[in-house]
Design a protein around this motif. Structure first.
Motif, PDB file in Angstrom:
ATOM      1  N   ALA A  79      40.776  43.466  33.998  1.00  0.00           N
ATOM      2  CA  ALA A  79      42.130  43.788  33.542  1.00  0.00           C
ATOM      3  C   ALA A  79      42.671  42.610  32.740  1.00  0.00           C
ATOM      4  CB  ALA A  79      43.041  44.076  34.731  1.00  0.00           C
ATOM      5  N   LYS A  80      43.819  42.816  32.097  1.00  0.00           N
ATOM      6  CA  LYS A  80      44.421  41.749  31.304  1.00  0.00           C
ATOM      7  C   LYS A  80      45.393  40.897  32.100  1.00  0.00           C
ATOM      8  CE  LYS A  80      43.746  43.871  26.847  1.00  0.00           C
ATOM      9  NZ  LYS A  80      44.332  44.194  25.553  1.00  0.00           N
ATOM     10  N   ASP A  81      45.737  41.330  33.303  1.00  0.00           N
ATOM     11  CA  ASP A  81      46.581  40.513  34.171  1.00  0.00           C
ATOM     12  C   ASP A  81      46.215  40.777  35.631  1.00  0.00           C
ATOM     13  OD1 ASP A  81      48.136  42.792  35.133  1.00  0.00           O
ATOM     14  OD2 ASP A  81      49.108  42.741  33.186  1.00  0.00           O
ATOM     15  N   VAL A  82      46.473  39.780  36.454  1.00  0.00           N
ATOM     16  CA  VAL A  82      46.147  39.880  37.872  1.00  0.00           C
ATOM     17  C   VAL A  82      47.081  38.971  38.663  1.00  0.00           C
ATOM     18  CG1 VAL A  82      44.353  38.094  37.762  1.00  0.00           C
ATOM     19  CG2 VAL A  82      44.276  39.787  39.578  1.00  0.00           C
ATOM     20  N   LYS A  83      47.446  39.425  39.859  1.00  0.00           N
ATOM     21  CA  LYS A  83      48.216  38.610  40.794  1.00  0.00           C
ATOM     22  C   LYS A  83      47.349  38.386  42.020  1.00  0.00           C
ATOM     23  CE  LYS A  83      52.725  40.212  39.271  1.00  0.00           C
ATOM     24  NZ  LYS A  83      53.981  40.863  39.656  1.00  0.00           N
ATOM     25  N   ILE A  84      47.162  37.115  42.367  1.00  0.00           N
ATOM     26  CA  ILE A  84      46.289  36.754  43.477  1.00  0.00           C
ATOM     27  C   ILE A  84      47.110  36.070  44.558  1.00  0.00           C
ATOM     28  CG2 ILE A  84      44.260  35.415  44.152  1.00  0.00           C
ATOM     29  CD1 ILE A  84      43.398  35.600  41.159  1.00  0.00           C
ATOM     30  N   PRO A  85      47.222  36.679  45.753  1.00  0.00           N
ATOM     31  CA  PRO A  85      47.957  36.018  46.843  1.00  0.00           C
ATOM     32  C   PRO A  85      47.194  34.795  47.331  1.00  0.00           C
ATOM     33  CG  PRO A  85      47.006  38.092  47.586  1.00  0.00           C
ATOM     34  CD  PRO A  85      46.723  37.982  46.123  1.00  0.00           C
ATOM     35  N   LEU A  86      47.918  33.703  47.532  1.00  0.00           N
ATOM     36  CA  LEU A  86      47.295  32.444  47.943  1.00  0.00           C
ATOM     37  C   LEU A  86      47.425  32.181  49.440  1.00  0.00           C
ATOM     38  CD1 LEU A  86      48.586  30.245  44.999  1.00  0.00           C
ATOM     39  CD2 LEU A  86      46.367  31.370  45.196  1.00  0.00           C
ATOM     40  N   ASN A  87      48.111  33.050  50.164  1.00  0.00           N
ATOM     41  CA  ASN A  87      48.368  32.788  51.576  1.00  0.00           C
ATOM     42  C   ASN A  87      47.133  32.898  52.464  1.00  0.00           C
ATOM     43  OD1 ASN A  87      48.137  35.532  51.402  1.00  0.00           O
ATOM     44  ND2 ASN A  87      50.057  35.988  52.433  1.00  0.00           N
ATOM     45  N   ARG A  88      46.044  33.410  51.965  1.00  0.00           N
ATOM     46  CA  ARG A  88      44.800  33.497  52.735  1.00  0.00           C
ATOM     47  C   ARG A  88      43.883  32.289  52.517  1.00  0.00           C
ATOM     48  NH1 ARG A  88      45.908  37.399  56.287  1.00  0.00           N
ATOM     49  NH2 ARG A  88      46.502  39.341  55.303  1.00  0.00           N
ATOM     50  N   LEU A  89      44.257  31.437  51.570  1.00  0.00           N
ATOM     51  CA  LEU A  89      43.422  30.275  51.267  1.00  0.00           C
ATOM     52  C   LEU A  89      43.645  29.153  52.271  1.00  0.00           C
ATOM     53  CD1 LEU A  89      43.787  30.034  47.392  1.00  0.00           C
ATOM     54  CD2 LEU A  89      41.905  31.001  48.694  1.00  0.00           C
ATOM     55  N   SER A  90      42.600  28.392  52.510  1.00  0.00           N
ATOM     56  CA  SER A  90      42.711  27.244  53.408  1.00  0.00           C
ATOM     57  C   SER A  90      43.479  26.120  52.720  1.00  0.00           C
ATOM     58  CB  SER A  90      41.316  26.757  53.806  1.00  0.00           C
ATOM     59  OG  SER A  90      40.597  26.341  52.660  1.00  0.00           O
ATOM     60  N   LYS A  91      44.014  25.227  53.513  1.00  0.00           N
ATOM     61  CA  LYS A  91      44.761  24.084  52.998  1.00  0.00           C
ATOM     62  C   LYS A  91      43.809  23.169  52.238  1.00  0.00           C
ATOM     63  CE  LYS A  91      47.889  20.523  54.719  1.00  0.00           C
ATOM     64  NZ  LYS A  91      48.495  19.953  55.923  1.00  0.00           N
ATOM     65  N   GLY A  92      44.251  22.680  51.089  1.00  0.00           N
ATOM     66  CA  GLY A  92      43.428  21.766  50.304  1.00  0.00           C
ATOM     67  C   GLY A  92      43.292  22.210  48.860  1.00  0.00           C
ATOM     68  N   LYS A  93      42.320  21.623  48.185  1.00  0.00           N
ATOM     69  CA  LYS A  93      42.102  21.842  46.751  1.00  0.00           C
ATOM     70  C   LYS A  93      41.140  23.010  46.540  1.00  0.00           C
ATOM     71  CE  LYS A  93      40.302  19.347  42.750  1.00  0.00           C
ATOM     72  NZ  LYS A  93      39.753  18.063  42.310  1.00  0.00           N
ATOM     73  N   HIS A  94      41.512  23.887  45.597  1.00  0.00           N
ATOM     74  CA  HIS A  94      40.672  25.030  45.238  1.00  0.00           C
ATOM     75  C   HIS A  94      40.482  25.038  43.730  1.00  0.00           C
ATOM     76  CE1 HIS A  94      40.855  27.042  49.196  1.00  0.00           C
ATOM     77  NE2 HIS A  94      42.000  26.384  49.268  1.00  0.00           N
ATOM     78  N   VAL A  95      39.234  25.042  43.301  1.00  0.00           N
ATOM     79  CA  VAL A  95      38.907  25.117  41.881  1.00  0.00           C
ATOM     80  C   VAL A  95      38.730  26.594  41.538  1.00  0.00           C
ATOM     81  CG1 VAL A  95      37.267  24.478  40.084  1.00  0.00           C
ATOM     82  CG2 VAL A  95      37.810  22.851  41.899  1.00  0.00           C
ATOM     83  N   PHE A  96      39.572  27.089  40.631  1.00  0.00           N
ATOM     84  CA  PHE A  96      39.514  28.489  40.209  1.00  0.00           C
ATOM     85  C   PHE A  96      38.766  28.601  38.896  1.00  0.00           C
ATOM     86  CE2 PHE A  96      42.659  29.160  43.364  1.00  0.00           C
ATOM     87  CZ  PHE A  96      42.710  30.529  43.616  1.00  0.00           C
ATOM     88  N   VAL A  97      38.058  29.716  38.743  1.00  0.00           N
ATOM     89  CA  VAL A  97      37.370  30.030  37.500  1.00  0.00           C
ATOM     90  C   VAL A  97      37.754  31.451  37.107  1.00  0.00           C
ATOM     91  CG1 VAL A  97      35.149  30.272  36.334  1.00  0.00           C
ATOM     92  CG2 VAL A  97      35.430  28.533  38.121  1.00  0.00           C
ATOM     93  N   ALA A  98      38.306  31.597  35.917  1.00  0.00           N
ATOM     94  CA  ALA A  98      38.612  32.912  35.353  1.00  0.00           C
ATOM     95  C   ALA A  98      37.574  33.185  34.275  1.00  0.00           C
ATOM     96  CB  ALA A  98      40.017  32.933  34.769  1.00  0.00           C
ATOM     97  N   VAL A  99      36.830  34.256  34.452  1.00  0.00           N
ATOM     98  CA  VAL A  99      35.749  34.586  33.529  1.00  0.00           C
ATOM     99  C   VAL A  99      36.262  35.574  32.493  1.00  0.00           C
ATOM    100  CG1 VAL A  99      33.422  35.539  33.306  1.00  0.00           C
ATOM    101  CG2 VAL A  99      34.037  34.223  35.355  1.00  0.00           C
ATOM    102  N   GLN A 100      36.224  35.135  31.240  1.00  0.00           N
ATOM    103  CA  GLN A 100      36.533  35.976  30.088  1.00  0.00           C
ATOM    104  C   GLN A 100      35.336  35.830  29.160  1.00  0.00           C
ATOM    105  OE1 GLN A 100      40.385  34.153  28.997  1.00  0.00           O
ATOM    106  NE2 GLN A 100      41.211  36.224  29.221  1.00  0.00           N
ATOM    107  N   SER A 101      34.414  36.769  29.232  1.00  0.00           N
ATOM    108  CA  SER A 101      33.147  36.635  28.515  1.00  0.00           C
ATOM    109  C   SER A 101      33.382  36.264  27.066  1.00  0.00           C
ATOM    110  CB  SER A 101      32.339  37.914  28.611  1.00  0.00           C
ATOM    111  OG  SER A 101      31.982  38.140  29.946  1.00  0.00           O
TER     112      SER A 101
END
Length: 132
Positions: A79-101
């Protein structure tokens, strides 16, 4: 001498207020500011517990890698937009990757609060609703 003291005092108070404000936030987003990433809008909602990604081109996939090298988020978006809830993530640093071929846009989200704190807050809300 007194003017210097007052300036230093207010500087420390301002710095302290920024530190306290940052600790009250749920998460902090460190955007990718590379020129190739300008097509992907990366932001947090006003409560800073949801990641919002928007783009003119298709976002194929989004995943995150925690400091423990675990993929806590791994989702096909298409899709062209997305909302991702962060409340399930553990405390600390998270490296995100968004794949757009063929591009992969990397950015960081730091989670400051534990999930237990959020659960306790939700239980308080439920208890107050039941009391009425």
């Amino acid at each position: 001498m007194r003017t210097v003291f007052v300036i230093i005092f207010f500087s420390i108070m301002t710095l302290t207020s920024y530190t306290i404000q940052a600790q009250n936030d749920f998460a902090k987003l460190e955007k990718n500011v590379n020129i190739r990433a300008k097509g992907l809008i990366q932001k947090l909602n006003h409560t800073k517990d949801t990641l919002i990604l928007k783009s003119d081109s298709l976002i194929r996939k989004v995943y995150s890698v925690s400091t423990d090298y675990k993929r806590e988020i791994d989702m096909a978006v298409n899709a062209k937009d997305v909302k991702i809830p962060l409340n399930r993530l553990s405390k600390g640093k998270h490296v995100f990757v968004a794949v757009q071929s063929p591009i992969r846009i990397v950015f960081v989200v730091k989670i400051f609060r534990d999930n237990e704190w959020l659960l306790a807050m939700e239980e308080e809300r439920l208890a107050s609703k039941n009391d009425k």
